[in-house]
Motif scaffolding. Sequence first.
Motif, PDB file in Angstrom:
ATOM      1  N   ILE A 145      43.944  40.712  40.672  1.00  0.00           N
ATOM      2  CA  ILE A 145      44.866  41.278  39.755  1.00  0.00           C
ATOM      3  C   ILE A 145      44.529  42.511  39.290  1.00  0.00           C
ATOM      4  O   ILE A 145      45.180  43.715  39.023  1.00  0.00           O
ATOM      5  N   THR A 146      43.259  42.715  39.504  1.00  0.00           N
ATOM      6  CA  THR A 146      42.478  44.082  39.109  1.00  0.00           C
ATOM      7  C   THR A 146      42.830  45.311  39.795  1.00  0.00           C
ATOM      8  O   THR A 146      42.960  46.544  39.273  1.00  0.00           O
ATOM      9  N   ALA A 147      43.035  44.985  41.107  1.00  0.00           N
ATOM     10  CA  ALA A 147      43.478  46.166  41.940  1.00  0.00           C
ATOM     11  C   ALA A 147      44.915  46.302  41.744  1.00  0.00           C
ATOM     12  O   ALA A 147      45.153  47.672  41.750  1.00  0.00           O
ATOM     13  N   ILE A 148      45.552  45.339  41.432  1.00  0.00           N
ATOM     14  CA  ILE A 148      47.045  45.658  40.906  1.00  0.00           C
ATOM     15  C   ILE A 148      47.217  46.607  39.859  1.00  0.00           C
ATOM     16  O   ILE A 148      47.982  47.591  39.731  1.00  0.00           O
ATOM     17  N   GLN A 149      46.434  46.355  38.849  1.00  0.00           N
ATOM     18  CA  GLN A 149      46.418  47.015  37.745  1.00  0.00           C
ATOM     19  C   GLN A 149      45.936  48.577  37.859  1.00  0.00           C
ATOM     20  O   GLN A 149      46.401  49.371  37.441  1.00  0.00           O
TER      21      GLN A 149
END
Length: 244
Positions: A145-149
Amino acid sequence: MFSRVPEPLPDDPALDAAAYQAMDHRQVNTAFVEDLLSGGCVGPRVIDLGCGPAGIPLILSERYRQSEEVEGQSERPFAEGRLEIMAVDFSVDMLELAQFEVELAGMQDLVFLQQIDLTDPESLQEDLAQTIISNTVLHHLPNPITAIQVAVRALMPGGRLFIRDLFRPENEAEIERLVELHAGSDASVDVPPEYAPAQLLRQSLWAGLTLQESRAMVASVGIPEEAVQMTSDRHWTLDWTMPV
């Protein structure tokens, strides 16, 4: 359905980068670029999250150069303005390989490299690019999810997010079937067993997200679940345009 198993960190990042480059990714990278260009307008500012040896930025640059020869903007898949691709990766070894490939292809005026950490949701500034792409990178991260953020933060209003990653099958037998089907052509790559194409793909499939997990992940940052679709026997793809 078994639980996700995050990939182990490489013991030798330089060897890991060299093993990745030794494999033939041209076909899947080309398919990624073709799907990107056929699905909507691209650029002029593009960020590739987890660029590796810059395979996709270079194919995209080739297509851009070819499009410059076509008269009439309406016939081009690229937005008006000069293409600029910021290709980012955390691995210094990957970026060194990328720099070599970019210079060899003569694309220094289109592709610019930068080191960033995709585990940090604020690793890029806000509103940096009209198009943000990423290919089979999220499964490498302990918390994808950090990459999506990072991507949502850096995407300009009205911009397009195009992310493709590996799908985790329902059972180990299906993983082994996919490994046999898709890694067999790279069996001649001369690398240690832990870096063999089959083993790397096996680990990646174990570390992938199911369709349900990927949809729940993007929904948590306000992206509609239906923006994620299965696009091959082993890939899901997110194609979403941010509202203005």
